[in-house]
Design a protein around this motif. Structure first.
Motif, PDB file in Angstrom:
ATOM      1  N   GLU A 130      65.647  45.652   8.891  1.00 35.21           N
ATOM      2  CA  GLU A 130      65.762  45.096  10.239  1.00 35.21           C
ATOM      3  C   GLU A 130      65.861  46.211  11.280  1.00 35.21           C
ATOM      4  OE1 GLU A 130      68.347  41.706  12.587  1.00 35.21           O
ATOM      5  OE2 GLU A 130      69.109  42.520  10.705  1.00 35.21           O
ATOM      6  N   VAL A 131      66.619  47.243  10.976  1.00 39.11           N
ATOM      7  CA  VAL A 131      66.746  48.384  11.891  1.00 39.11           C
ATOM      8  C   VAL A 131      65.393  49.060  12.068  1.00 39.11           C
ATOM      9  CG1 VAL A 131      67.762  50.685  12.176  1.00 39.11           C
ATOM     10  CG2 VAL A 131      69.191  48.768  11.454  1.00 39.11           C
ATOM     11  N   GLU A 132      64.685  49.232  10.979  1.00 42.20           N
ATOM     12  CA  GLU A 132      63.365  49.858  11.045  1.00 42.20           C
ATOM     13  C   GLU A 132      62.416  49.030  11.918  1.00 42.20           C
ATOM     14  OE1 GLU A 132      59.910  51.162   7.947  1.00 42.20           O
ATOM     15  OE2 GLU A 132      61.995  51.382   7.302  1.00 42.20           O
ATOM     16  N   GLY A 133      62.494  47.727  11.815  1.00 47.35           N
ATOM     17  CA  GLY A 133      61.652  46.850  12.628  1.00 47.35           C
ATOM     18  C   GLY A 133      61.999  46.880  14.107  1.00 47.35           C
ATOM     19  N   GLN A 134      63.236  47.209  14.434  1.00 47.42           N
ATOM     20  CA  GLN A 134      63.704  47.220  15.824  1.00 47.42           C
ATOM     21  C   GLN A 134      63.866  48.641  16.374  1.00 47.42           C
ATOM     22  OE1 GLN A 134      64.339  44.617  17.762  1.00 47.42           O
ATOM     23  NE2 GLN A 134      64.796  42.884  16.466  1.00 47.42           N
ATOM     24  N   GLN A 135      63.405  49.654  15.651  1.00 54.81           N
ATOM     25  CA  GLN A 135      63.696  51.038  16.015  1.00 54.81           C
ATOM     26  C   GLN A 135      63.234  51.424  17.417  1.00 54.81           C
ATOM     27  OE1 GLN A 135      61.665  53.869  13.523  1.00 54.81           O
ATOM     28  NE2 GLN A 135      59.909  52.521  13.324  1.00 54.81           N
ATOM     29  N   HIS A 136      62.066  50.981  17.833  1.00 50.18           N
ATOM     30  CA  HIS A 136      61.566  51.361  19.159  1.00 50.18           C
ATOM     31  C   HIS A 136      62.385  50.700  20.263  1.00 50.18           C
ATOM     32  CE1 HIS A 136      58.306  53.530  17.353  1.00 50.18           C
ATOM     33  NE2 HIS A 136      57.974  52.458  16.656  1.00 50.18           N
ATOM     34  N   THR A 137      62.710  49.438  20.067  1.00 48.20           N
ATOM     35  CA  THR A 137      63.550  48.722  21.029  1.00 48.20           C
ATOM     36  C   THR A 137      64.920  49.386  21.112  1.00 48.20           C
ATOM     37  OG1 THR A 137      62.419  46.657  20.531  1.00 48.20           O
ATOM     38  CG2 THR A 137      64.571  46.485  21.603  1.00 48.20           C
ATOM     39  N   LEU A 138      65.504  49.675  19.953  1.00 43.78           N
ATOM     40  CA  LEU A 138      66.817  50.318  19.921  1.00 43.78           C
ATOM     41  C   LEU A 138      66.786  51.668  20.630  1.00 43.78           C
ATOM     42  CD1 LEU A 138      67.876  49.519  16.269  1.00 43.78           C
ATOM     43  CD2 LEU A 138      69.196  48.941  18.301  1.00 43.78           C
ATOM     44  N   ALA A 139      65.815  52.495  20.300  1.00 43.17           N
ATOM     45  CA  ALA A 139      65.737  53.832  20.902  1.00 43.17           C
ATOM     46  C   ALA A 139      65.569  53.743  22.414  1.00 43.17           C
ATOM     47  CB  ALA A 139      64.589  54.627  20.279  1.00 43.17           C
ATOM     48  N   THR A 140      64.740  52.834  22.875  1.00 41.40           N
ATOM     49  CA  THR A 140      64.514  52.685  24.319  1.00 41.40           C
ATOM     50  C   THR A 140      65.772  52.208  25.033  1.00 41.40           C
ATOM     51  OG1 THR A 140      62.175  52.207  23.941  1.00 41.40           O
ATOM     52  CG2 THR A 140      63.100  51.528  26.059  1.00 41.40           C
ATOM     53  N   LEU A 141      66.402  51.170  24.500  1.00 33.09           N
ATOM     54  CA  LEU A 141      67.630  50.653  25.122  1.00 33.09           C
ATOM     55  C   LEU A 141      68.734  51.712  25.140  1.00 33.09           C
ATOM     56  CD1 LEU A 141      67.855  47.045  23.671  1.00 33.09           C
ATOM     57  CD2 LEU A 141      67.642  47.663  26.076  1.00 33.09           C
ATOM     58  N   LEU A 142      68.902  52.397  24.023  1.00 33.72           N
ATOM     59  CA  LEU A 142      69.972  53.393  23.937  1.00 33.72           C
ATOM     60  C   LEU A 142      69.736  54.557  24.889  1.00 33.72           C
ATOM     61  CD1 LEU A 142      70.540  53.335  20.082  1.00 33.72           C
ATOM     62  CD2 LEU A 142      72.027  52.358  21.860  1.00 33.72           C
ATOM     63  N   THR A 143      68.514  55.024  24.980  1.00 32.27           N
ATOM     64  CA  THR A 143      68.259  56.139  25.900  1.00 32.27           C
ATOM     65  C   THR A 143      68.431  55.709  27.352  1.00 32.27           C
ATOM     66  OG1 THR A 143      65.876  55.749  25.764  1.00 32.27           O
ATOM     67  CG2 THR A 143      66.776  57.462  24.359  1.00 32.27           C
ATOM     68  N   ASN A 144      68.063  54.480  27.679  1.00 32.23           N
ATOM     69  CA  ASN A 144      68.299  53.993  29.041  1.00 32.23           C
ATOM     70  C   ASN A 144      69.792  53.944  29.357  1.00 32.23           C
ATOM     71  OD1 ASN A 144      65.601  53.734  29.672  1.00 32.23           O
ATOM     72  ND2 ASN A 144      65.504  51.575  29.112  1.00 32.23           N
ATOM     73  N   LEU A 145      70.605  53.515  28.400  1.00 31.45           N
ATOM     74  CA  LEU A 145      72.052  53.477  28.618  1.00 31.45           C
ATOM     75  C   LEU A 145      72.644  54.882  28.681  1.00 31.45           C
ATOM     76  CD1 LEU A 145      72.996  50.459  26.340  1.00 31.45           C
ATOM     77  CD2 LEU A 145      73.016  50.545  28.844  1.00 31.45           C
ATOM     78  N   ILE A 146      72.099  55.802  27.915  1.00 33.18           N
ATOM     79  CA  ILE A 146      72.568  57.192  27.980  1.00 33.18           C
ATOM     80  C   ILE A 146      72.304  57.756  29.372  1.00 33.18           C
ATOM     81  CG2 ILE A 146      72.140  59.548  27.153  1.00 33.18           C
ATOM     82  CD1 ILE A 146      71.571  58.274  24.368  1.00 33.18           C
ATOM     83  N   LYS A 147      71.143  57.461  29.915  1.00 33.96           N
ATOM     84  CA  LYS A 147      70.758  57.996  31.230  1.00 33.96           C
ATOM     85  C   LYS A 147      71.510  57.321  32.369  1.00 33.96           C
ATOM     86  CE  LYS A 147      65.994  58.924  29.894  1.00 33.96           C
ATOM     87  NZ  LYS A 147      64.602  58.475  30.074  1.00 33.96           N
ATOM     88  N   ARG A 148      71.633  55.998  32.311  1.00 35.55           N
ATOM     89  CA  ARG A 148      72.109  55.242  33.474  1.00 35.55           C
ATOM     90  C   ARG A 148      73.543  54.737  33.372  1.00 35.55           C
ATOM     91  NH1 ARG A 148      66.780  53.033  32.703  1.00 35.55           N
ATOM     92  NH2 ARG A 148      65.383  54.012  34.193  1.00 35.55           N
ATOM     93  N   GLY A 149      74.093  54.724  32.170  1.00 32.48           N
ATOM     94  CA  GLY A 149      75.423  54.156  31.989  1.00 32.48           C
ATOM     95  C   GLY A 149      76.521  55.100  32.436  1.00 32.48           C
ATOM     96  N   GLY A 150      77.720  54.585  32.460  1.00 34.38           N
ATOM     97  CA  GLY A 150      78.887  55.405  32.770  1.00 34.38           C
ATOM     98  C   GLY A 150      79.235  56.293  31.586  1.00 34.38           C
ATOM     99  N   SER A 151      80.346  56.971  31.688  1.00 32.72           N
ATOM    100  CA  SER A 151      80.712  57.937  30.653  1.00 32.72           C
ATOM    101  C   SER A 151      80.954  57.272  29.292  1.00 32.72           C
ATOM    102  CB  SER A 151      81.928  58.755  31.072  1.00 32.72           C
ATOM    103  OG  SER A 151      83.045  57.922  31.282  1.00 32.72           O
TER     104      SER A 151
END
Length: 138
Positions: free
Chosen positions: A45-66
């Motif tokens: 399941e993780v492998e199937g969602q890897q691109h979505t996960l990577a995109t969401l996580l990097t957006n939160l790293i860039k735009r989220g709080g500490s």
């Protein structure tokens, strides 16, 4: 409706929380996502969602709080661990390695920088194909 909710995976439930506006909801989603990724029992399941996960996580790293930056960075590292040493992990590292270096050097909080350094080291170990890439990161 309850049976429909029961059919959804924990990964999908926590992924949905990352789209929410409220910071507390996203942070709870990141904590839950990390717990799911730490269990290592859903690799297909993780492998199937890897691109979505990577995109969401990097957006939160860039735009989220500490706190979001810290939690999303940790989750990105756990994603790399779940995928293992493969071309997908290498491509995630190629696409987001600079972001991890930025968090490690200048994260939004001391904890985010520590997690950034940990994840950068882990992702380098897993994803770099030869010693030149490793030296370049160092």
């Amino acid at each position: 409706t309850l049976s429909l909710l029961d059919d959804r995976s924990a990964l999908d439930t926590h992924l949905d929380a990352l789209y929410e506006k409220r910071t507390t909801t996203r942070e709870a989603g990141l904590r839950g996502l990390s717990a799911v990724l730490e269990s290592y029992d859903n690799s297909d399941e993780v492998e199937g969602q890897q691109h979505t996960l990577a995109t969401l996580l990097t957006n939160l790293i860039k735009r989220g709080g500490s706190t979001e930056q810290e939690l999303a960075t940790k989750a990105l590292g756990l994603l790399c661990v779940n995928l293992g040493c493969c071309t997908e992990t290498h491509s995630i590292f190629q696409a987001h390695g600079e972001l991890l270096q930025k968090v490690a050097r200048a994260g939004k909080s001391p904890r985010a920088r520590v997690v950034g350094n940990d994840v950068l080291a882990l992702a380098t170990f897993i994803a770099c194909e030869d010693y030149r890439e490793t030296l370049e990161v160092m």
